[in-house]
Write an enzyme that holds these catalytic residues in place. Structure first.
Site, PDB file in Angstrom:
ATOM      1  N   CYS A  95       0.869  -1.185   0.000  1.00 51.80           N
ATOM      2  CA  CYS A  95       0.000   0.000   0.000  1.00 51.80           C
ATOM      3  C   CYS A  95       0.900   1.227   0.000  1.00 51.80           C
ATOM      4  CB  CYS A  95      -0.990  -0.010   1.158  1.00 51.80           C
ATOM      5  SG  CYS A  95      -0.264   0.148   2.807  1.00 51.80           S
TER       6      CYS A  95
ATOM      7  N   CYS B 288      -1.684   2.006  -3.972  1.00 51.35           N
ATOM      8  CA  CYS B 288      -0.414   2.632  -4.348  1.00 51.35           C
ATOM      9  C   CYS B 288      -0.379   3.027  -5.819  1.00 51.35           C
ATOM     10  CB  CYS B 288       0.771   1.744  -3.991  1.00 51.35           C
ATOM     11  SG  CYS B 288       0.656   0.034  -4.516  1.00 51.35           S
TER      12      CYS B 288
ATOM     13  N   CYS C 149       3.076   1.254  -7.737  1.00 49.08           N
ATOM     14  CA  CYS C 149       3.275  -0.169  -7.471  1.00 49.08           C
ATOM     15  C   CYS C 149       4.119  -0.791  -8.579  1.00 49.08           C
ATOM     16  CB  CYS C 149       1.933  -0.886  -7.368  1.00 49.08           C
ATOM     17  SG  CYS C 149       1.010  -0.485  -5.873  1.00 49.08           S
TER      18      CYS C 149
END
Length: 220
Positions: A94, A168, A172
């Site tokens: 996250c 995210c 990510c």
């Protein structure tokens, strides 16, 4: 990964120098025959640097560095084929690694036991975990208070069979051949324990479903 092979011990306090050398000795014993001392030192020092600029508790920096270096070395050993035990590896990501991903890690570890491996990380790691997340998990008998926000690294992502992302976005990491899932969950930051409970319960539901998908029997 940051190259810190020339990391100067003299820039660190005497106590931290000693703690880092002790950590390096422990890691060298754990990874004997797998990685040389130079590799272990490099991972330990770069892990230390990850926390040194943000941590408000310098006394714990060597311990955090050792724990993070151990996880990274375990991941690298899997990537390079030095360690194959057949257990699935899941990485929860996250933004701050302070709430959602830590609750998911807590549930996964609690429910899977030693039949699977889970790690977590954040694109912009915070300094401490969200107190309401810790409290909400404690209500379920799961203690995540000893966890700590940390970034992800390439070897950790590459070692994962499944990467679960939670908010995210484009930050990510994406590696070909890795299974990705995105869990759309509210961010518990700034919420009280009562408001975090529904998020916690949804995290548990999704973790249980993931374990089923991985054919890992939940222990509870």
């Amino acid at each position: 990964m940051t190259d810190t092979s020339a990391h100067p011990y003299e820039e660190i306090s005497i106590d931290q120098q000693l703690a880092l050398r002790t950590a390096a000795t422990r890691l060298a014993e754990e990874f004997a025959g797998v990685y040389a001392a130079e590799t272990i030192e490099r991972f330990l020092h770069s892990s230390y640097d990850q926390f040194a600029t943000a941590s408000t508790i310098p006394h714990y920096l060597p311990l955090l560095a050792e724990r993070f270096a151990r996880q990274r070395l375990q991941a690298l050993a899997r990537v390079e084929g030095h360690h194959r035990d057949g257990r699935p590896v899941v990485l929860f990501l996250c933004t701050h690694n302070a709430g959602r991903s830590q609750m998911a890690l807590g549930f996964f570890t609690y429910l899977a036991g030693d039949r699977a491996v889970a790690w977590s990380g954040g694109s912009e790691p915070g300094i401490t975990l969200i107190p309401a997340a810790i409290a909400a998990m404690a209500e379920r008998g799961i203690d995540i208070s000893e966890e700590f926000p940390k970034p992800w690294t390439d070897e950790v992502v590459r070692a994962a069979d499944v990467v679960v992302t939670m908010g995210c976005g484009d930050a990510c990491p994406v590696f070909p051949g890795t299974r990705y899932e995105n869990w759309d969950l509210d961010d518990p930051a700034g919420l009280d324990t009562a408001a975090v409970r529904p998020i916690r319960d949804e995290v548990e539901r999704r973790v249980r479903r993931l374990l089923d998908d991985l054919h890992v029997h939940a222990t509870r």
